[in-house]
Each structure stands twice: as C-alpha cells, then as structure tokens.
Design a protein around this motif. Structure first.
Motif, PDB file in Angstrom:
ATOM      1  N   LEU A 129       0.840  -1.188   0.000  1.00 22.16           N
ATOM      2  CA  LEU A 129       0.000   0.000   0.000  1.00 22.16           C
ATOM      3  C   LEU A 129       0.879   1.245   0.000  1.00 22.16           C
ATOM      4  O   LEU A 129       1.875   1.311   0.714  1.00 22.16           O
ATOM      5  CB  LEU A 129      -0.908   0.010   1.235  1.00 22.16           C
ATOM      6  N   GLY A 130       0.512   2.213  -0.826  1.00 20.95           N
ATOM      7  CA  GLY A 130       1.258   3.463  -0.868  1.00 20.95           C
ATOM      8  C   GLY A 130       2.666   3.332  -1.406  1.00 20.95           C
ATOM      9  O   GLY A 130       3.535   4.133  -1.057  1.00 20.95           O
ATOM     10  N   GLY A 131       2.906   2.331  -2.246  1.00 19.81           N
ATOM     11  CA  GLY A 131       4.247   2.145  -2.811  1.00 19.81           C
ATOM     12  C   GLY A 131       5.215   1.459  -1.879  1.00 19.81           C
ATOM     13  O   GLY A 131       6.424   1.461  -2.134  1.00 19.81           O
ATOM     14  N   ILE A 132       4.708   0.844  -0.800  1.00 19.55           N
ATOM     15  CA  ILE A 132       5.555   0.176   0.189  1.00 19.55           C
ATOM     16  C   ILE A 132       5.033  -1.232   0.439  1.00 19.55           C
ATOM     17  O   ILE A 132       3.819  -1.466   0.478  1.00 19.55           O
ATOM     18  CB  ILE A 132       5.591   0.955   1.511  1.00 19.55           C
ATOM     19  N   ILE A 133       5.939  -2.185   0.613  1.00 19.63           N
ATOM     20  CA  ILE A 133       5.601  -3.536   1.064  1.00 19.63           C
ATOM     21  C   ILE A 133       5.708  -3.548   2.578  1.00 19.63           C
ATOM     22  O   ILE A 133       6.764  -3.213   3.131  1.00 19.63           O
ATOM     23  CB  ILE A 133       6.543  -4.582   0.449  1.00 19.63           C
ATOM     24  N   TRP A 134       4.627  -3.926   3.250  1.00 16.81           N
ATOM     25  CA  TRP A 134       4.577  -3.952   4.709  1.00 16.81           C
ATOM     26  C   TRP A 134       4.479  -5.388   5.201  1.00 16.81           C
ATOM     27  O   TRP A 134       3.842  -6.228   4.564  1.00 16.81           O
ATOM     28  CB  TRP A 134       3.350  -3.184   5.224  1.00 16.81           C
ATOM     29  N   PHE A 135       5.086  -5.676   6.350  1.00 15.98           N
ATOM     30  CA  PHE A 135       4.900  -6.979   6.980  1.00 15.98           C
ATOM     31  C   PHE A 135       4.344  -6.779   8.378  1.00 15.98           C
ATOM     32  O   PHE A 135       4.615  -5.780   9.039  1.00 15.98           O
ATOM     33  CB  PHE A 135       6.198  -7.795   6.999  1.00 15.98           C
ATOM     34  N   TRP A 136       3.550  -7.744   8.822  1.00  9.63           N
ATOM     35  CA  TRP A 136       2.872  -7.652  10.109  1.00  9.63           C
ATOM     36  C   TRP A 136       3.651  -8.383  11.190  1.00  9.63           C
ATOM     37  O   TRP A 136       4.106  -9.513  10.992  1.00  9.63           O
ATOM     38  CB  TRP A 136       1.467  -8.247  10.001  1.00  9.63           C
ATOM     39  N   THR A 235       5.259   2.528  14.813  1.00 10.10           N
ATOM     40  CA  THR A 235       6.524   2.960  14.226  1.00 10.10           C
ATOM     41  C   THR A 235       6.356   3.479  12.797  1.00 10.10           C
ATOM     42  O   THR A 235       7.327   3.538  12.055  1.00 10.10           O
ATOM     43  CB  THR A 235       7.541   1.793  14.232  1.00 10.10           C
ATOM     44  N   THR A 236       5.151   3.860  12.419  1.00  6.69           N
ATOM     45  CA  THR A 236       4.897   4.410  11.087  1.00  6.69           C
ATOM     46  C   THR A 236       4.023   5.637  11.207  1.00  6.69           C
ATOM     47  O   THR A 236       2.907   5.559  11.729  1.00  6.69           O
ATOM     48  CB  THR A 236       4.209   3.380  10.178  1.00  6.69           C
ATOM     49  N   ALA A 237       4.537   6.779  10.737  1.00  5.88           N
ATOM     50  CA  ALA A 237       3.808   8.044  10.821  1.00  5.88           C
ATOM     51  C   ALA A 237       3.420   8.510   9.427  1.00  5.88           C
ATOM     52  O   ALA A 237       4.216   8.418   8.482  1.00  5.88           O
ATOM     53  CB  ALA A 237       4.667   9.106  11.504  1.00  5.88           C
ATOM     54  N   VAL A 238       2.207   9.019   9.308  1.00  2.00           N
ATOM     55  CA  VAL A 238       1.714   9.604   8.065  1.00  2.00           C
ATOM     56  C   VAL A 238       1.479  11.086   8.336  1.00  2.00           C
ATOM     57  O   VAL A 238       0.603  11.447   9.125  1.00  2.00           O
ATOM     58  CB  VAL A 238       0.421   8.930   7.592  1.00  2.00           C
ATOM     59  N   ALA A 239       2.271  11.948   7.708  1.00  2.15           N
ATOM     60  CA  ALA A 239       2.206  13.390   7.928  1.00  2.15           C
ATOM     61  C   ALA A 239       1.542  14.065   6.730  1.00  2.15           C
ATOM     62  O   ALA A 239       1.962  13.868   5.587  1.00  2.15           O
ATOM     63  CB  ALA A 239       3.602  13.966   8.148  1.00  2.15           C
ATOM     64  N   ALA A 255       1.205  13.324   1.065  1.00 10.07           N
ATOM     65  CA  ALA A 255       1.406  12.725   2.378  1.00 10.07           C
ATOM     66  C   ALA A 255       2.840  12.217   2.479  1.00 10.07           C
ATOM     67  O   ALA A 255       3.369  11.613   1.538  1.00 10.07           O
ATOM     68  CB  ALA A 255       0.425  11.588   2.630  1.00 10.07           C
ATOM     69  N   PHE A 256       3.454  12.489   3.612  1.00 10.82           N
ATOM     70  CA  PHE A 256       4.817  12.035   3.900  1.00 10.82           C
ATOM     71  C   PHE A 256       4.708  10.840   4.832  1.00 10.82           C
ATOM     72  O   PHE A 256       4.061  10.911   5.880  1.00 10.82           O
ATOM     73  CB  PHE A 256       5.595  13.176   4.557  1.00 10.82           C
ATOM     74  N   VAL A 257       5.329   9.723   4.459  1.00  5.74           N
ATOM     75  CA  VAL A 257       5.270   8.499   5.255  1.00  5.74           C
ATOM     76  C   VAL A 257       6.656   8.217   5.813  1.00  5.74           C
ATOM     77  O   VAL A 257       7.626   8.082   5.054  1.00  5.74           O
ATOM     78  CB  VAL A 257       4.785   7.304   4.410  1.00  5.74           C
ATOM     79  N   ALA A 258       6.761   8.157   7.134  1.00  6.69           N
ATOM     80  CA  ALA A 258       8.021   7.835   7.812  1.00  6.69           C
ATOM     81  C   ALA A 258       7.850   6.518   8.539  1.00  6.69           C
ATOM     82  O   ALA A 258       6.931   6.360   9.344  1.00  6.69           O
ATOM     83  CB  ALA A 258       8.401   8.941   8.791  1.00  6.69           C
ATOM     84  N   THR A 271      13.085   5.012   7.173  1.00  2.59           N
ATOM     85  CA  THR A 271      12.862   5.338   5.778  1.00  2.59           C
ATOM     86  C   THR A 271      11.714   6.328   5.634  1.00  2.59           C
ATOM     87  O   THR A 271      10.950   6.550   6.566  1.00  2.59           O
ATOM     88  CB  THR A 271      12.545   4.064   4.965  1.00  2.59           C
ATOM     89  N   TRP A 272      11.616   6.919   4.453  1.00  7.67           N
ATOM     90  CA  TRP A 272      10.523   7.841   4.168  1.00  7.67           C
ATOM     91  C   TRP A 272      10.116   7.702   2.710  1.00  7.67           C
ATOM     92  O   TRP A 272      10.881   7.216   1.865  1.00  7.67           O
ATOM     93  CB  TRP A 272      10.927   9.295   4.455  1.00  7.67           C
ATOM     94  N   SER A 273       8.893   8.113   2.434  1.00  6.87           N
ATOM     95  CA  SER A 273       8.388   8.105   1.062  1.00  6.87           C
ATOM     96  C   SER A 273       7.282   9.151   0.943  1.00  6.87           C
ATOM     97  O   SER A 273       6.838   9.721   1.945  1.00  6.87           O
ATOM     98  CB  SER A 273       7.856   6.722   0.685  1.00  6.87           C
ATOM     99  N   LEU A 274       6.843   9.382  -0.270  1.00  3.04           N
ATOM    100  CA  LEU A 274       5.780  10.352  -0.529  1.00  3.04           C
ATOM    101  C   LEU A 274       4.647   9.706  -1.318  1.00  3.04           C
ATOM    102  O   LEU A 274       4.891   8.869  -2.199  1.00  3.04           O
ATOM    103  CB  LEU A 274       6.306  11.549  -1.325  1.00  3.04           C
ATOM    104  N   VAL A 275       3.435  10.120  -0.996  1.00  2.00           N
ATOM    105  CA  VAL A 275       2.267   9.793  -1.802  1.00  2.00           C
ATOM    106  C   VAL A 275       1.710  11.120  -2.304  1.00  2.00           C
ATOM    107  O   VAL A 275       1.316  11.978  -1.511  1.00  2.00           O
ATOM    108  CB  VAL A 275       1.199   9.040  -0.988  1.00  2.00           C
ATOM    109  N   VAL A 276       1.725  11.324  -3.617  1.00  2.00           N
ATOM    110  CA  VAL A 276       1.319  12.593  -4.219  1.00  2.00           C
ATOM    111  C   VAL A 276       0.079  12.374  -5.081  1.00  2.00           C
ATOM    112  O   VAL A 276       0.068  11.490  -5.954  1.00  2.00           O
ATOM    113  CB  VAL A 276       2.452  13.192  -5.076  1.00  2.00           C
ATOM    114  N   ARG A 277      -0.937  13.169  -4.836  1.00  2.00           N
ATOM    115  CA  ARG A 277      -2.156  13.070  -5.628  1.00  2.00           C
ATOM    116  C   ARG A 277      -1.966  13.800  -6.957  1.00  2.00           C
ATOM    117  O   ARG A 277      -1.486  14.935  -7.001  1.00  2.00           O
ATOM    118  CB  ARG A 277      -3.337  13.669  -4.859  1.00  2.00           C
TER     119      ARG A 277
END
Length: 357
Positions: A129-136, A235-239, A255-258, A271-277
């Motif tokens: 989701l959001g260009g990132i692979i996440w694990f639980w 441990t994941t922030a959405v700014a 949105a900035f994802v840290a 790490t960080w990434s961006l989601v741009v509309r």
C-alpha cells in the motif's frame, strides 16, 4: 532467476556481519512494518531481508503476489533468500528444488511420493500500500492500514520511494523522533519554534498536530506550517500538511510516510516516502503530474537530510533529562508505544520503557 544488485542499505547491513540468532530481539510493538519499497521488488524476484533478528526470504511471484517466509529451508538449512528462485507462484529452493507457497507450505518435493507434515516454512503476513511492502508483526490478526486508505487508488496517486537509512540504535529512540516538535526550529529551521497539539491517544490510535508555538505566527516563510501526523502503527507516521490549526478532513494532496523497522538489537532501518495526488489523468497532465511530484520529492529530501546524521548515530541515555521546552507529545508517544507491545512482553518491557519517561 531474477536477481539485481543489492540496494545500498542491503550492502551496508551485509557489511555489519549480522549474526542472526545470537542476539535476542527486545520487545517490539504489534503492527505493520516497512519491508521494502514496492519498486525495489520486481515480479519473479526474491531478496533476503532481516527483521527482528530473524532472516526471511521476501519474494514476488510471477503473478505479482507477495510472500515472506523463513529463509532457512526446513530440509537442510539452505538460505532461500539467497539461493531460492521464483517459479510461477512458488519459491523454489536452489539446493534440492523443494517448492513453497507464499504461506510457507511445501507443495512439491522432486522424487518424493509424499510430503512430510513438517515440510513448511514460517510465514509473515504481507501487504502492499502506498508504494511500500509492509509486513505484520504480532500475534493478533493483521489490522487494516486505515491511515493510508486514501493512497489505495493507484490511478490517482504517484508513489515516490525515498531513502533507507541504517541507524545504529534501537527502535524507540528512532521512532519517537517524529513526535519531537521542539527540534524542528533547530534541525529543520522553519524560523519559529514549533509545538504539538495532541488530538487522539487511545488504543492503537495516536495523532497530533504540529503548529507554531506562537499563535500569532500563522505564516513561516510564506507557507502555513501546520502538519497533521497520524500513527499508522507505533513505528509508522503519516504526515499531511494542513491549511490551519483544524484538520480539514479532505483527501491529502501530499502525504509524507516515515517508517522504522528493527533489524536486530542496535540496528534499525528508518525510511521515508511520498504519496502525491495527481492533478488529473496522466493522458492529459502527465508532465505536470511528474514535475510537481519531483519538486515535492526534492524539497522533502533536502529537509529530511537534516536528520540523517542525528538519527544514524543517536543512542538512548540512561535517564532522560527533560526541559520545559520539551513538549508532552514524546511522553505520550512512549505510553502509546508501550501499550502496543505484545502482552507477553509488556510486563518485562514496561519498567525499561517507563524508566525513560
């Protein structure tokens, strides 16, 4: 077999000569963690990853599905992350060609008429989701990443992978830095002191607003410095930038994802990434969409680099020394962090974490 040169952070971790299994990972909160940027794992590719002092094989099938299983083959111990290959929808061991599904179940053993019941690898839930692979991580069933629901429509958003920083510290001091509003005036130089206003702090929800410490300073360098920060996990922030002191509730333009993930004790990935509309459909506004996204990426990268040397080498002190300038958000975050620890670990970790409060 699809192989690419290791990413720079992969090579750095390899040079640390990790001795996985010789060190026990301390308590880690339940939640979703960064595994890899989506663009860094192609179809038919498998990569070795290490998290929580455990080694895994992360792979994408030919059909695009994701799997993350224990890298030590249950047969004779071959490393599936390094010698494995993807065949259609399965991961095949490069030693004896045992084939495993995405859930770790062995489906085929060449030359064997029956598959032993113990022929299975431990698997970890993964999502994208959001260009990132996440694990639980954690015993409860995985929960949805509600804070990133807006980014689910790929046709309306661009996902911009940022950078991955190898930090020589444990999870908590790296993860909590995003809640520290007092460092903004010095590290990021907005021109005025900033403060945080807590909005929600219950269960697995934690959010706050970063804004000027002086209510009269509504503008800093020609922009309104209000940012809503919601924790998608401990441990994941959405700014998300805001037009004023009250969240507008609209789908964000950017949105900035840290995200922070523990590799082993004393080693953490940040790490960080961006989601741009997008402004509109690519067939009409392709150049404008890409130019705007590239501008935002460079702006955020320049700002984020101010933290790199600090995060990379910071260590927790034996006992915190607080000042009046330190806001309450860091303390609140530590309580949020602690209450999301796995129940079996919470009691033993509470004294250590609260000792820093």
């Amino acid at each position: 077999m699809t192989r690419r040169r290791p990413r720079p952070y992969d090579r750095e971790l390899q040079n640390l000569r990790l001795h996985v299994g010789h060190e026990r990972q301390g308590p880690v909160p339940v939640g979703w963690y960064f595994a890899r940027f989506s663009r860094h794992l192609r179809r038919g590719e498998v990569v070795p990853v290490t998290y929580m002092a455990q080694e895994y094989a992360l792979f994408r099938t030919r059909g695009g599905q994701l799997g993350m299983i224990d890298s030590q083959c249950c047969h004779m111990g071959a490393d599936l992350g390094r010698c494995g290959r993807v065949s259609e929808e399965r991961l095949v061991c490069g030693f004896h060609a045992w084939e495993f599904d995405r859930d770790g179940t062995c489906r085929k053993i060449p030359g064997a008429g029956r598959i032993p019941s113990r022929a299975a690898q431990r698997s970890v839930p993964v999502t994208e989701l959001g260009g990132i692979i996440w694990f639980w991580h954690g015993s409860p069933a995985p929960e949805p990443l509600d804070e990133l629901d807006f980014a689910e429509d790929r046709r309306r958003h661009l996902y911009l992978a940022g950078e991955v920083l190898v930090c020589h510290a444990d999870l908590l001091p790296i993860g909590e830095h995003v809640t520290d509003a007092s460092h903004w005036a010095y590290t990021h130089s907005p021109g005025r002191p900033m403060t945080s206003v807590q909005l929600r702090d219950e269960g697995r929800r934690f959010s706050f607003l970063i804004q000027p410490a002086d209510a009269d300073d509504t503008r800093i360098y020609h922009f309104r410095p209000y940012t809503l920060i919601s924790m998608a996990s401990p441990t994941t922030a959405v700014a998300v930038p805001q037009p004023g002191p009250r969240p507008d509730g609209k789908p964000p333009r950017m949105a900035f994802v840290a995200a922070v993930s523990p590799v082993r004790p004393g080693v953490t990935l940040a790490t960080w990434s961006l989601v741009v509309r997008k402004f509109g459909p690519d067939w009409l506004l392709w150049p404008a969409n890409r130019l705007w996204a590239a501008f935002l990426w460079r702006l955020v990268r320049r700002n984020h680099h101010a933290d790199f040397d600090i995060l990379r080498w910071m260590r927790p002190v034996a006992k915190d020394l607080w000042s009046v300038a330190d806001g309450p958000t860091v303390r609140a975050y530590r309580r949020f962090y602690r209450r999301n620890l796995p129940p079996a670990m919470e009691e033993g970790a509470e004294e250590r974490v609260s000792g820093m409060s």
